[in-house]
Design a protein around this motif. Sequence first.
Motif, PDB file in Angstrom:
ATOM      1  N   ALA A 231       4.631  -6.979  10.759  1.00 22.00           N
ATOM      2  CA  ALA A 231       4.771  -7.923   9.648  1.00 22.00           C
ATOM      3  C   ALA A 231       6.138  -7.773   8.986  1.00 22.00           C
ATOM      4  CB  ALA A 231       3.667  -7.683   8.621  1.00 22.00           C
ATOM      5  N   TYR A 232       6.785  -6.633   9.178  1.00 21.16           N
ATOM      6  CA  TYR A 232       8.116  -6.354   8.612  1.00 21.16           C
ATOM      7  C   TYR A 232       8.727  -5.270   9.488  1.00 21.16           C
ATOM      8  CZ  TYR A 232       5.232  -2.634   6.747  1.00 21.16           C
ATOM      9  OH  TYR A 232       4.339  -1.590   6.651  1.00 21.16           O
ATOM     10  N   THR A 233       9.998  -5.055   9.340  1.00 22.44           N
ATOM     11  CA  THR A 233      10.668  -4.079  10.203  1.00 22.44           C
ATOM     12  C   THR A 233      10.053  -2.698   9.948  1.00 22.44           C
ATOM     13  OG1 THR A 233      12.632  -5.404   9.912  1.00 22.44           O
ATOM     14  CG2 THR A 233      12.927  -3.253  10.945  1.00 22.44           C
ATOM     15  N   LEU A 262       5.202   6.837   8.358  1.00 22.73           N
ATOM     16  CA  LEU A 262       5.028   5.590   9.117  1.00 22.73           C
ATOM     17  C   LEU A 262       4.726   4.470   8.133  1.00 22.73           C
ATOM     18  CD1 LEU A 262       2.497   7.250  11.507  1.00 22.73           C
ATOM     19  CD2 LEU A 262       4.700   6.390  12.295  1.00 22.73           C
ATOM     20  N   ASP A 263       5.705   3.609   7.874  1.00 21.23           N
ATOM     21  CA  ASP A 263       5.464   2.419   7.042  1.00 21.23           C
ATOM     22  C   ASP A 263       5.444   1.249   8.004  1.00 21.23           C
ATOM     23  OD1 ASP A 263       5.414   0.303   5.290  1.00 21.23           O
ATOM     24  OD2 ASP A 263       6.884   1.160   3.905  1.00 21.23           O
ATOM     25  N   VAL A 264       4.239   0.918   8.465  1.00 18.82           N
ATOM     26  CA  VAL A 264       4.090  -0.030   9.574  1.00 18.82           C
ATOM     27  C   VAL A 264       2.876  -0.914   9.310  1.00 18.82           C
ATOM     28  CG1 VAL A 264       5.110   1.506  11.290  1.00 18.82           C
ATOM     29  CG2 VAL A 264       2.676   1.679  10.839  1.00 18.82           C
ATOM     30  N   SER A 273       0.055  -7.201   6.822  1.00 16.32           N
ATOM     31  CA  SER A 273      -0.567  -5.985   6.299  1.00 16.32           C
ATOM     32  C   SER A 273       0.577  -5.002   6.096  1.00 16.32           C
ATOM     33  CB  SER A 273      -1.614  -5.425   7.268  1.00 16.32           C
ATOM     34  OG  SER A 273      -1.009  -4.970   8.456  1.00 16.32           O
ATOM     35  N   ASP A 274       0.410  -4.101   5.158  1.00  9.39           N
ATOM     36  CA  ASP A 274       1.514  -3.187   4.800  1.00  9.39           C
ATOM     37  C   ASP A 274       0.896  -1.818   4.518  1.00  9.39           C
ATOM     38  OD1 ASP A 274       3.819  -2.027   3.890  1.00  9.39           O
ATOM     39  OD2 ASP A 274       4.065  -3.328   2.129  1.00  9.39           O
ATOM     40  N   LEU A 275       1.136  -0.902   5.447  1.00 12.12           N
ATOM     41  CA  LEU A 275       0.480   0.406   5.363  1.00 12.12           C
ATOM     42  C   LEU A 275       1.523   1.511   5.455  1.00 12.12           C
ATOM     43  CD1 LEU A 275      -2.569   1.940   6.782  1.00 12.12           C
ATOM     44  CD2 LEU A 275      -0.564   2.538   8.093  1.00 12.12           C
ATOM     45  N   SER A 358       3.582  -1.121  -6.594  1.00 14.20           N
ATOM     46  CA  SER A 358       2.777  -2.203  -6.027  1.00 14.20           C
ATOM     47  C   SER A 358       3.566  -3.497  -5.956  1.00 14.20           C
ATOM     48  CB  SER A 358       1.536  -2.449  -6.883  1.00 14.20           C
ATOM     49  OG  SER A 358       0.657  -1.349  -6.801  1.00 14.20           O
ATOM     50  N   HIS A 359       3.242  -4.275  -4.958  1.00 13.87           N
ATOM     51  CA  HIS A 359       3.770  -5.642  -4.884  1.00 13.87           C
ATOM     52  C   HIS A 359       2.670  -6.555  -4.354  1.00 13.87           C
ATOM     53  CE1 HIS A 359       4.255  -5.170  -0.462  1.00 13.87           C
ATOM     54  NE2 HIS A 359       4.797  -3.997  -0.714  1.00 13.87           N
ATOM     55  N   PHE A 360       2.805  -7.846  -4.654  1.00 13.45           N
ATOM     56  CA  PHE A 360       1.889  -8.833  -4.073  1.00 13.45           C
ATOM     57  C   PHE A 360       2.089  -8.825  -2.556  1.00 13.45           C
ATOM     58  CE2 PHE A 360       2.443 -10.514  -8.354  1.00 13.45           C
ATOM     59  CZ  PHE A 360       1.201 -11.029  -8.669  1.00 13.45           C
ATOM     60  N   THR A 365       5.272 -10.272   3.175  1.00 14.27           N
ATOM     61  CA  THR A 365       4.924  -8.880   2.872  1.00 14.27           C
ATOM     62  C   THR A 365       5.159  -8.612   1.389  1.00 14.27           C
ATOM     63  OG1 THR A 365       5.567  -8.264   5.104  1.00 14.27           O
ATOM     64  CG2 THR A 365       5.346  -6.473   3.514  1.00 14.27           C
ATOM     65  N   HIS A 366       6.340  -8.954   0.909  1.00 13.25           N
ATOM     66  CA  HIS A 366       6.585  -8.908  -0.542  1.00 13.25           C
ATOM     67  C   HIS A 366       6.325 -10.329  -1.030  1.00 13.25           C
ATOM     68  CE1 HIS A 366       9.482  -5.246  -0.033  1.00 13.25           C
ATOM     69  NE2 HIS A 366       8.223  -4.939   0.159  1.00 13.25           N
ATOM     70  N   ASP A 367       5.068 -10.631  -1.240  1.00  9.12           N
ATOM     71  CA  ASP A 367       4.654 -12.013  -1.460  1.00  9.12           C
ATOM     72  C   ASP A 367       5.130 -12.513  -2.827  1.00  9.12           C
ATOM     73  OD1 ASP A 367       3.402 -14.043  -0.075  1.00  9.12           O
ATOM     74  OD2 ASP A 367       1.462 -13.766  -1.056  1.00  9.12           O
ATOM     75  N   CYS A 383      -0.646  -0.520  -2.915  1.00 11.73           N
ATOM     76  CA  CYS A 383      -0.487   0.600  -3.843  1.00 11.73           C
ATOM     77  C   CYS A 383       0.194   1.689  -3.031  1.00 11.73           C
ATOM     78  CB  CYS A 383      -1.841   1.049  -4.369  1.00 11.73           C
ATOM     79  SG  CYS A 383      -1.673   2.412  -5.545  1.00 11.73           S
ATOM     80  N   GLU A 384       1.418   2.074  -3.422  1.00 13.91           N
ATOM     81  CA  GLU A 384       2.231   2.895  -2.533  1.00 13.91           C
ATOM     82  C   GLU A 384       3.127   3.905  -3.244  1.00 13.91           C
ATOM     83  OE1 GLU A 384       5.446   0.601  -0.641  1.00 13.91           O
ATOM     84  OE2 GLU A 384       4.471  -1.207  -1.404  1.00 13.91           O
ATOM     85  N   PRO A 385       2.494   4.855  -3.943  1.00  9.82           N
ATOM     86  CA  PRO A 385       3.323   5.889  -4.554  1.00  9.82           C
ATOM     87  C   PRO A 385       3.929   6.796  -3.480  1.00  9.82           C
ATOM     88  CG  PRO A 385       1.004   6.451  -4.766  1.00  9.82           C
ATOM     89  CD  PRO A 385       1.058   5.074  -4.152  1.00  9.82           C
ATOM     90  N   LEU A 398       2.107   6.978   0.581  1.00  3.53           N
ATOM     91  CA  LEU A 398       0.801   6.548   1.076  1.00  3.53           C
ATOM     92  C   LEU A 398       0.564   5.147   0.536  1.00  3.53           C
ATOM     93  CD1 LEU A 398      -1.067   9.915   0.449  1.00  3.53           C
ATOM     94  CD2 LEU A 398      -0.245   9.019   2.648  1.00  3.53           C
ATOM     95  N   GLU A 399       0.154   4.238   1.416  1.00  5.79           N
ATOM     96  CA  GLU A 399       0.098   2.828   1.021  1.00  5.79           C
ATOM     97  C   GLU A 399      -1.081   2.117   1.667  1.00  5.79           C
ATOM     98  OE1 GLU A 399       3.479   0.509   2.392  1.00  5.79           O
ATOM     99  OE2 GLU A 399       3.044  -1.072   0.928  1.00  5.79           O
ATOM    100  N   ASP A 400      -1.855   1.440   0.835  1.00  9.33           N
ATOM    101  CA  ASP A 400      -2.949   0.582   1.300  1.00  9.33           C
ATOM    102  C   ASP A 400      -2.817  -0.786   0.652  1.00  9.33           C
ATOM    103  OD1 ASP A 400      -4.256   2.426   2.927  1.00  9.33           O
ATOM    104  OD2 ASP A 400      -5.549   3.164   1.318  1.00  9.33           O
TER     105      ASP A 400
HETATM  106  N1  GLY Z   1       7.035  -1.948   3.933  1.00  5.40           N
HETATM  107  C1  GLY Z   1       7.655  -2.458   2.799  1.00  5.40           C
HETATM  108  C2  GLY Z   1       7.002  -1.999   1.587  1.00  5.40           C
HETATM  109  O1  GLY Z   1       6.195  -1.086   1.626  1.00  5.40           O
HETATM  110  O2  GLY Z   1       7.160  -2.548   0.547  1.00  5.40           O
END
Ligand code: GLY
Length: 430
Positions: A231-233, A262-264, A273-275, A358-360, A365-367, A383-385, A398-400
Amino acid sequence: MKYQRIKSELYIKNREKFTSSMESNTLAVFNSNDIFPISADSTMPFEQHRDILHLTGVDQEESILVLFPDSSNPKHKEVLFLKETSELIAIWEGEKLDKKNAFEVSGIKTVYWLQDFPVIFKQMMSEADGIYLNTNEHLRAKTEVETREDRFIKKVKSDYPAHKTYKSAPIMHKIRSVKDPIEIELMQRACNITKAGINRLLKYIKPGVWEHHIEAELVHEFIMNSSKGFAYTPIIASGKNACVLHYIENNKECKDGDVILLDVGAEYANYASDLTRCIPVNGRFTDRQKEVYNAVLHVKKEAEKLLVPGVMMADYHKQVGHLMEEQLVNLKLISLDDIKNQNPDWPAYKKYFMHGTSHFIGLDTHDVGLWNEPIEAGMVFTCEPGIYIPEEGLGIRLEDDLVVQQSGSPFNLMSDIPLEVEEIEDAMNS
Ligand code: GLY
Ligand code: MN
Ligand code: MN
């Protein structure tokens, strides 16, 4: 398209949401993206503009949507203009939407070929008092490339200087920020594909693999599951590379004793999806790695509980800052004195956690979304602190992806992707 057709009812509803916010006797125009050239006759793979996609489902270049709810001609209340196709053209150009398929995808009955646009648009404009133009108002957008929308806007302003103009962007940001259940289902599917990729990696990663081998494993899993790919690089950053927030080279060997960030995330049907997960290369975290990992995990769990209706994003980010501050003091990375003497515009915790929480997320991905309005049910946020310690060669994020509920904690679209230290170690060593 690798995805299954989406119900046109989604696009019918989305257009109703847009038109209900329009001024009387105005029209709105949405253009597709260009196919971007590389050089010679090479082009980038096509990516549809997310606004026309959100309003029509048309995932094809050289497409235009016109919404004119007050048109005197009932056929012109909503019109699609598409690149002409026929059986003969399809032999050269491949499958494109014909008028019947365009109706099935979008629910729009009036479909013309693109060459008819100038004449029909002129008729419509002569009847309308104003026009909604679609500018890119994402706060972080920066591009020197002139898009099809930009060119269209210039032409309209020059050809119709007496018409009133309005902004589509605020309406699009509003309607795209709260997701329809059909969209949530598609986002869940994107997250499930990401899960398949992570589960594959937990069996694959060991000392000596290279970051780009991990990328290859993921892309294989994603495409096998009907995704176009990332969804993103992707960021696949072992050891100290994890402290470079936008590390995308993915070209180093993963060493025994390091953690890989791993931000994939997979896309599905253009939904992102952004994990982020952090995985020990040798299958076991050291005590120090665990300590930092669990500090980030604690902030993540507490932060998620704050994503509830009524909260302002700015207040949320401030509260997460306090949660992080506490953890960094426990880890002895900052002191209470540092906090007492901090610059309020760049608090002490920012030394180790320098990005937002956090982002939308959605079609982008960054909606786009309503950053300055209270959070609503149906919004989807990451949510990605993270804590980044270059001097220790360690970066943990860590991001969900989470759907805000009417009440209670958000629904986690990634709840079954290993996250606890033990879950990750068990999966790697089983
Ligand atoms: N992968 C881009 C971000 O976490 O915002
Ligand atoms: Mn993110
Ligand atoms: Mn991410």
